[in-house]
Motif scaffolding. Sequence first.
Motif, mmCIF file in Angstrom:
data_model
loop_
_atom_site.group_PDB
_atom_site.id
_atom_site.type_symbol
_atom_site.label_atom_id
_atom_site.label_comp_id
_atom_site.label_asym_id
_atom_site.label_seq_id
_atom_site.Cartn_x
_atom_site.Cartn_y
_atom_site.Cartn_z
ATOM 1 N N GLU A 75 1.931 -23.069 39.473
ATOM 2 C CA GLU A 75 2.168 -24.509 39.624
ATOM 3 C C GLU A 75 1.064 -25.320 38.963
ATOM 4 O O GLU A 75 1.322 -26.352 38.326
ATOM 5 N N ARG A 107 1.677 -25.415 35.339
ATOM 6 C CA ARG A 107 2.693 -26.428 35.028
ATOM 7 C C ARG A 107 2.101 -27.825 35.043
ATOM 8 O O ARG A 107 2.352 -28.636 34.137
ATOM 9 N N PHE A 145 3.522 -25.286 30.343
ATOM 10 C CA PHE A 145 4.916 -24.964 30.040
ATOM 11 C C PHE A 145 5.532 -25.992 29.092
ATOM 12 O O PHE A 145 6.330 -25.637 28.218
ATOM 13 N N THR A 146 5.174 -27.249 29.261
ATOM 14 C CA THR A 146 5.664 -28.269 28.322
ATOM 15 C C THR A 146 5.177 -27.977 26.917
ATOM 16 O O THR A 146 5.938 -28.039 25.941
ATOM 17 N N LEU A 164 9.924 -22.288 36.255
ATOM 18 C CA LEU A 164 9.202 -23.257 35.433
ATOM 19 C C LEU A 164 9.558 -23.172 33.954
ATOM 20 O O LEU A 164 9.549 -24.184 33.256
#
Length: 420
Positions: free
Chosen positions: A76, A79, A84-85, A125
């Motif tokens: 988390e 993220r 992840f983006t 995710l």
Amino acid sequence: MTAASALGATTAVVVLALVLGFAVSRPRGLPEAVAAVPAAVLVLVVGLVPWRAAWDEISGLAPTVGFLAAILALAEQARAHGVFTWAGERMARASTGSAPRLLGAVFVVAAATTAVLSLDATVVLLTPVVLAAATAIRARPRPGVYASTHLANSASTLLPVSNLTNLLAFGAAGLSFAGFSALMALPWVVTVAAEYVVFRLFFRSDLRTPVHETPVQVGPAPVFALVVLGAALVGFAAAEPIGVPPALVAVVAVVVLAARNLRHAPVPTLRRLVHAANPVFLLFVLALGVVVLGVRLGPLGTGLAHLVPTRADLPGLLLAAGLAAVAANVLNNLPATLVLVPVVAHSPALVLATLLGLNIGPNLTYVGSLATLLWRQVLHGHGKAPSTSVFVRLGLATVPVTLVLAVVALWVSVRIGGVR
């Protein structure tokens, strides 16, 4: 078998089936623990599991569950720091308007994410990021989306931290972190490569569809988060030989990534970290361990013990992996792990072969792993419901060939490593 013991065995199996059925369907969105905790209490009260044995089981699972909590929180934080983006933007940019190149990028990112941050991070995710990357170049999302769930399972064989099944088996294997990873490296590479070849053939019509070569903007790399994640990975391997629990390394990494928010907004940040650790799911794992113990102590556990091979030669490894794959699709791979691993604990090679079956086998059916069920929920939430027919046909095309090739690769690894 007496009538009483037969009744007890049947009750244990029925209780486990009800718990798993609830976990699969999750009526009204209720968490899995709603069924698992009362079921654990029931098997204790009626005497299917002795209280002392239940306590020993929970105590044995506790370190693994604690590490899982830390890994979920770490994913988390990755993220939150944009890992992840950024990975999604890189995938879209690397594709240069080509659907096959996008699939290759998804395979690389999904395999790495699964290995380092566990399969839940890939499913929850990364799947939305894969959808966004396909949308960015107007490619059909099916190949990448199905790759995310397949690799969440099959690419989770590399490290002890990659999957809860690995964590449960790690102690039983009697191997170091580095030793486990070294033996599983070749099977992991072979599995991912075999999956990629089958995906290219299975989704050839989707991959031939023309896409638009739209310029994709890539933001700056989250260098700090990537460095911390890399340091954590090194720390897992370095800390274990000197007696430092891997969970402590993960917690330190979480604190480092969350330090700024902890300083400025401690209460909301702690709340988010606890939520990410998913304590209700962790409770489900502990309760499930008690329920499965009721089955393991009965005739079914004894019967499986007689089926499991005792020799770690190639036929034995293939049999152990095949039995584990079948059990994963009948019981779900988490309870199958709790049933099978104690039976093969006498042989590290058989433990690893069993893990291959437990991790690759679930790609055959939706119920094979909880990660696949989570994947379905994620896709439904994005209005992209998966096709059961496609999932099963893809599983039939991938699971047998990847499992056999992975086991052969493991056989080579254990022979080179002198492990039995």
